[in-house]
Scaffold this active site. Structure first.
Site, mmCIF file in Angstrom:
data_model
loop_
_atom_site.group_PDB
_atom_site.id
_atom_site.type_symbol
_atom_site.label_atom_id
_atom_site.label_comp_id
_atom_site.label_asym_id
_atom_site.label_seq_id
_atom_site.Cartn_x
_atom_site.Cartn_y
_atom_site.Cartn_z
ATOM 1 N N ASN A 168 -10.152 -0.163 -0.394
ATOM 2 C CA ASN A 168 -8.694 -0.052 -0.361
ATOM 3 C C ASN A 168 -8.117 -0.688 -1.631
ATOM 4 O O ASN A 168 -8.193 -1.908 -1.796
ATOM 5 C CB ASN A 168 -8.186 -0.776 0.900
ATOM 6 C CG ASN A 168 -6.680 -0.694 1.055
ATOM 7 O OD1 ASN A 168 -5.958 -0.308 0.145
ATOM 8 N ND2 ASN A 168 -6.189 -1.074 2.225
ATOM 9 N N HIS A 200 -3.306 7.345 2.327
ATOM 10 C CA HIS A 200 -3.702 6.031 1.808
ATOM 11 C C HIS A 200 -5.107 5.706 2.304
ATOM 12 O O HIS A 200 -5.441 5.952 3.464
ATOM 13 C CB HIS A 200 -2.695 4.993 2.291
ATOM 14 C CG HIS A 200 -3.135 3.592 2.058
ATOM 15 N ND1 HIS A 200 -3.544 3.146 0.821
ATOM 16 C CD2 HIS A 200 -3.255 2.524 2.910
ATOM 17 C CE1 HIS A 200 -3.881 1.873 0.915
ATOM 18 N NE2 HIS A 200 -3.716 1.471 2.164
ATOM 19 N N CYS A 214 0.816 -1.225 0.000
ATOM 20 C CA CYS A 214 0.000 0.000 0.000
ATOM 21 C C CYS A 214 0.848 1.273 0.000
ATOM 22 O O CYS A 214 0.343 2.355 -0.307
ATOM 23 C CB CYS A 214 -0.958 0.001 1.184
ATOM 24 S SG CYS A 214 -2.097 -1.391 1.156
#
Ligand code: ACO
Length: 350
Positions: free
Chosen positions: A307, A277, A140
């Site tokens: 996500n 993020h 990520c």
């Protein structure tokens, strides 16, 4: 109009031989962000859709994560397809011809194949034949890592026009029987176009001001895929210790922004837009609170996109740009944490 530096006058080139212009000239070579683009697969899967397949509910997912829906790639749709589909509008918005691109850095944990780099397939899809192209894998945090690599290469004169891409098909590495993880992720891609430019030195000059990268591999087992194209010989699915990730995510992402601000002699109130993020709305809000950034300055797309790992930051930034939330001169702070753990931040003067 900027005066030519001594270095330019000597080489007759627009670009200096050394990595930066002398700060005494008041200008430096920076990476300017000149375009951005995004792509989300057509197929939308809502929380209610998931609740028909596993023991979960829209209420549970919304309350714990803020996620309402996610986009899922079609059968046969690969990370390279998503990446190329994000690069095209990015190049168009930048007014950059694909042939001008001399660097492609693609962040992904879900490459099409073990090798070659997915970036090379994206390159071919865009009709580019001369750029350097490679993948970066930091889960990520991948986009911040990729941005750092590209920014350094541009500032050092090794590249002039770079595509920095985050693209993932996480749906292929999820255990769709594990309600603790499969509800959290989606597929998507986002891209930025960087161009080298001469900019005012210091934090007021346009361009990427800094990138800061960190990793602590002692947390390897907190978030990982138990197989894949590594050497374990099994396909593998994503495994996660959710609360462990949560704790580190808030602390490390916020701290990475503070470190970046200090390095640039800036302060928290200088932030015009925070693009964290997109893992979970509670993490995003906690970071905003810890940094005392008003909620209207925090970009949150996790509700509609979930996500998308390395793709969340360029997707969120493109969303903000397209919605008129970014104006010239704004200070944008980006931060991410992912498996490893890896984490980092970047500041951009738009
Ligand atoms: N639907 C319904 N119930 C569920 C679900 C679900 N989808 N998932 C878990 N549960 C249940 C559990 O089984 C457990 O039930 P039990 O009490 O009967 O055993 C209960 O809910 C509580 O489970 P926890 O795992 O303790 O739930 P928690 O409050 O920690 O929330 C969550 C889980 C949302 C994953 C949270 O830990 C979190 O947000 N962590 C951050 C992780 C993250 O965002 N990761 C993304 C990748 S990393 C990154 O991008 C930074």
């Amino acid at each position: 109009m900027l005066m030519k530096t001594e270095s330019e006058q000597q080489t007759g080139s627009q670009y200096p031989e050394s990595n930066t212009f002398s700060k005494q000239d008041g200008v430096v070579r920076k990476s300017l962000v000149v375009g951005c683009g995004a792509y989300l697969p057509e197929n939308i899967v809502t929380n209610d859709d998931l609740a028909q397949r596993i023991d979960t509910s829209d209420a549970w997912i919304r309350k714990r994560t803020g996620i309402r829906q996610r986009h899922i790639a079609a059968d046969g749709e690969l990370t390279s397809d998503l990446a190329a589909a994000a690069c095209k509008p990015a190049l168009e918005s930048a007014g950059v011809d694909p042939e001008e691109v001399d660097l492609i850095v693609l962040a992904t944990s879900t490459p099409d194949n073990t090798f070659p780099a997915t970036a090379t397939r994206v390159q071919a899809m865009l009709g580019i034949t001369r750029a350097a192209a490679f993948d970066v894998q930091a889960v990520c945090s991948g986009f911040v890592y990729a941005l750092s690599v590209a920014d350094n290469m541009v500032r050092l004169g090794q590249a002039n026009t770079a595509l920095v891409v985050g693209a993932e098909v996480f749906s292929r590495i999820l255990d769709w029987e594990d309600r603790g993880t499969c509800v959290l992720f989606g597929d998507g891609a986002g891209a930025l176009v960087l161009k080298s430019g001469i900019s005012e030195a210091g934090a007021n000059g346009r361009g990427i001001l800094s990138t800061h990268l960190f990793a602590d591999g002692t947390h390897y087992d907190s978030l990982y895929v138990d197989g894949g194209p590594g050497t374990t010989g099994q396909a593998g699915f994503l495994r996660m210790a959710g609360q462990e990730v949560y704790r580190h995510a808030v602390h490390n992402m916020a701290e990475a922004v503070e470190i970046a601000l200090e390095a640039n002699e800036l302060n928290l109130p200088d932030i015009d837009l925070l693009v964290p993020h997109q893992a979970n709305i509670r993490i995003i809000e906690s970071i905003g609170r810890r940094l005392s950034v008003d909620s209207d300055k925090v970009v949150a797309t996790v509700g509609s996109q979930a996500n998308t790992s390395a793709a969340t930051i360029p997707l969120a930034l493109t969303h903000a740009v397209e919605n008129g939330r970014v104006k010239s001169g704004d200070l944008i702070a980006m931060t991410a944490l992912g498996g490893g753990f890896t984490w980092g931040s970047s500041l951009i003067r738009w």
